[in-house]
Write a protein that holds these residues in place. Structure first.
Motif, PDB file in Angstrom:
ATOM      1  N   THR A  93       0.833  -1.206   0.000  1.00  0.00           N
ATOM      2  CA  THR A  93       0.000   0.000   0.000  1.00  0.00           C
ATOM      3  C   THR A  93       0.871   1.261   0.000  1.00  0.00           C
ATOM      4  O   THR A  93       0.479   2.290  -0.540  1.00  0.00           O
ATOM      5  N   GLN A  94       2.052   1.164   0.616  1.00  0.00           N
ATOM      6  CA  GLN A  94       2.905   2.340   0.748  1.00  0.00           C
ATOM      7  C   GLN A  94       3.624   2.720  -0.542  1.00  0.00           C
ATOM      8  O   GLN A  94       4.042   3.865  -0.706  1.00  0.00           O
ATOM      9  N   SER A  98      -5.243   5.227  -0.198  1.00  0.00           N
ATOM     10  CA  SER A  98      -5.621   6.645  -0.187  1.00  0.00           C
ATOM     11  C   SER A  98      -5.149   7.375   1.069  1.00  0.00           C
ATOM     12  O   SER A  98      -5.193   8.606   1.119  1.00  0.00           O
ATOM     13  N   TYR A  99      -4.691   6.643   2.077  1.00  0.00           N
ATOM     14  CA  TYR A  99      -4.188   7.269   3.306  1.00  0.00           C
ATOM     15  C   TYR A  99      -2.654   7.334   3.335  1.00  0.00           C
ATOM     16  O   TYR A  99      -2.077   7.750   4.339  1.00  0.00           O
ATOM     17  N   GLN A 116       0.759  12.967  -2.061  1.00  0.00           N
ATOM     18  CA  GLN A 116       1.734  13.725  -2.851  1.00  0.00           C
ATOM     19  C   GLN A 116       1.446  13.700  -4.355  1.00  0.00           C
ATOM     20  O   GLN A 116       2.172  14.319  -5.136  1.00  0.00           O
ATOM     21  N   LEU A 117       0.406  12.996  -4.781  1.00  0.00           N
ATOM     22  CA  LEU A 117       0.081  12.943  -6.206  1.00  0.00           C
ATOM     23  C   LEU A 117      -0.197  14.327  -6.769  1.00  0.00           C
ATOM     24  O   LEU A 117      -0.755  15.188  -6.085  1.00  0.00           O
ATOM     25  N   GLY A 118       0.187  14.534  -8.038  1.00  0.00           N
ATOM     26  CA  GLY A 118      -0.229  15.739  -8.738  1.00  0.00           C
ATOM     27  C   GLY A 118      -1.700  15.636  -9.104  1.00  0.00           C
ATOM     28  O   GLY A 118      -2.295  14.552  -9.066  1.00  0.00           O
ATOM     29  N   VAL A 119      -2.288  16.754  -9.480  1.00  0.00           N
ATOM     30  CA  VAL A 119      -3.727  16.756  -9.721  1.00  0.00           C
ATOM     31  C   VAL A 119      -4.111  15.846 -10.887  1.00  0.00           C
ATOM     32  O   VAL A 119      -5.143  15.148 -10.825  1.00  0.00           O
ATOM     33  N   CYS A 165     -11.567  11.262  -0.185  1.00  0.00           N
ATOM     34  CA  CYS A 165     -10.189  11.246  -0.693  1.00  0.00           C
ATOM     35  C   CYS A 165      -9.788  12.610  -1.241  1.00  0.00           C
ATOM     36  O   CYS A 165      -8.677  13.091  -0.997  1.00  0.00           O
ATOM     37  N   ILE A 166     -10.693  13.234  -1.967  1.00  0.00           N
ATOM     38  CA  ILE A 166     -10.415  14.551  -2.538  1.00  0.00           C
ATOM     39  C   ILE A 166     -10.198  15.583  -1.438  1.00  0.00           C
ATOM     40  O   ILE A 166      -9.237  16.364  -1.473  1.00  0.00           O
ATOM     41  N   LEU A 167     -11.077  15.569  -0.431  1.00  0.00           N
ATOM     42  CA  LEU A 167     -10.953  16.548   0.653  1.00  0.00           C
ATOM     43  C   LEU A 167      -9.666  16.338   1.442  1.00  0.00           C
ATOM     44  O   LEU A 167      -9.006  17.309   1.840  1.00  0.00           O
ATOM     45  N   ARG A 168      -9.294  15.087   1.643  1.00  0.00           N
ATOM     46  CA  ARG A 168      -8.047  14.779   2.364  1.00  0.00           C
ATOM     47  C   ARG A 168      -6.841  15.261   1.561  1.00  0.00           C
ATOM     48  O   ARG A 168      -5.877  15.795   2.117  1.00  0.00           O
ATOM     49  N   TRP A 169      -6.901  15.095   0.247  1.00  0.00           N
ATOM     50  CA  TRP A 169      -5.812  15.559  -0.630  1.00  0.00           C
ATOM     51  C   TRP A 169      -5.726  17.092  -0.605  1.00  0.00           C
ATOM     52  O   TRP A 169      -4.642  17.665  -0.531  1.00  0.00           O
ATOM     53  N   ILE A 170      -6.885  17.769  -0.634  1.00  0.00           N
ATOM     54  CA  ILE A 170      -6.924  19.230  -0.589  1.00  0.00           C
ATOM     55  C   ILE A 170      -6.339  19.746   0.724  1.00  0.00           C
ATOM     56  O   ILE A 170      -5.546  20.691   0.755  1.00  0.00           O
ATOM     57  N   GLN A 171      -6.707  19.119   1.825  1.00  0.00           N
ATOM     58  CA  GLN A 171      -6.300  19.587   3.150  1.00  0.00           C
ATOM     59  C   GLN A 171      -4.800  19.457   3.394  1.00  0.00           C
ATOM     60  O   GLN A 171      -4.257  20.104   4.285  1.00  0.00           O
TER      61      GLN A 171
END
Length: 225
Positions: free
Chosen positions: A130-131, A164-165, A171-174, A197-203
């Motif tokens: 997963t990592q 996703s965690y 660190q993924l690009g958009v 997942c999107i909100l976690r990426w935004i934050q």
């Protein structure tokens, strides 16, 4: 009657391996990071299509020139990795670990050594987790390793929530994020999971990423669901 000794090839390799440690029995030098490594050009050419082309290059109408010194600093290959590869050429054995697998796979690709590349891919396929599955996807795509690339994708699909965690996901690009979230084979297709997942990426970097929220919602989330 034709006879064949079963250990002949192995004994020749053992002898050649001993000979390469004697500079008087070498006919070339490879320079990496300023270190001069004596080599036997014929053996390198037999094991690597890269060296075969290098040592066989000639200009029509001119006498072939066989370079005795090859500078590989520009190819971003460390001397330690090259010496591991030399040992493999003569022994068919190589020590692979998490610390050297990326460089050795890149080197095998550069030197056009398909057998070594297969061994590196076999090791890498066993390391998918997963990592690192997202990183392995990107890395193997660049080096044309389709089997490992597909294995990493399948692993991500099956373990998407855990992936996703991870730091790699955050660190993924958009564009990479959109490619992942738009996959129809993810193990968590529910829209609220994708939204989380999107909100976690935004934050993770709200100042830079907040303006991308509308774009991500429009392309990745089926709002009617």
């Amino acid at each position: 009657v034709k006879f064949a000794h079963p250990l002949h090839a192995k004994s020749i390799l053992i002898a050649l391996n001993e000979n390469r440690k004697n500079p008087n029995l070498c006919d070339g030098v490879v320079i990496i990071e300023g270190k001069e490594i004596p080599v036997q050009r014929n053996v390198l050419a037999a094991a690597s299509a890269y060296f075969r082309g290098l040592y066989s290059f000639d200009i029509p109408g001119c006498k072939p020139v066989l370079p005795t010194v090859t500078n590989m600093d520009a190819d971003h290959l460390s001397s330690e990795a090259f010496e591991l590869i030399l040992d493999y050429i003569y022994t068919a054995e190589i020590h692979l670990c998490d610390d050297n697998i990326q460089e050795l796979l890149q080197a095998a690709d550069l030197l056009l050594m398909s057998d070594l590349k297969d061994l590196c891919c076999e090791y890498l396929e066993q390391c998918i987790s997963t990592q690192n599955c997202l990183g392995i996807q990107d890395f193997t795509d660049k080096l044309s390793c389709p089997r490992v690339h597909q294995a990493a994708i399948s692993f991500m699909d099956e373990n998407f929530i855990d992936v996703s965690y991870t730091d790699e996901f955050i660190q993924l690009g958009v564009e990479q994020l959109k490619q992942v979230l738009q996959r129809t084979s993810l193990s968590a297709p529910q829209e609220d999971t994708i939204l989380d997942c999107i909100l976690r990426w935004i934050q993770h970097d709200p100042e830079q990423r907040k303006p991308l929220l509308q774009e991500l919602l429009a392309s990745c989330v089926k709002m009617n669901l």
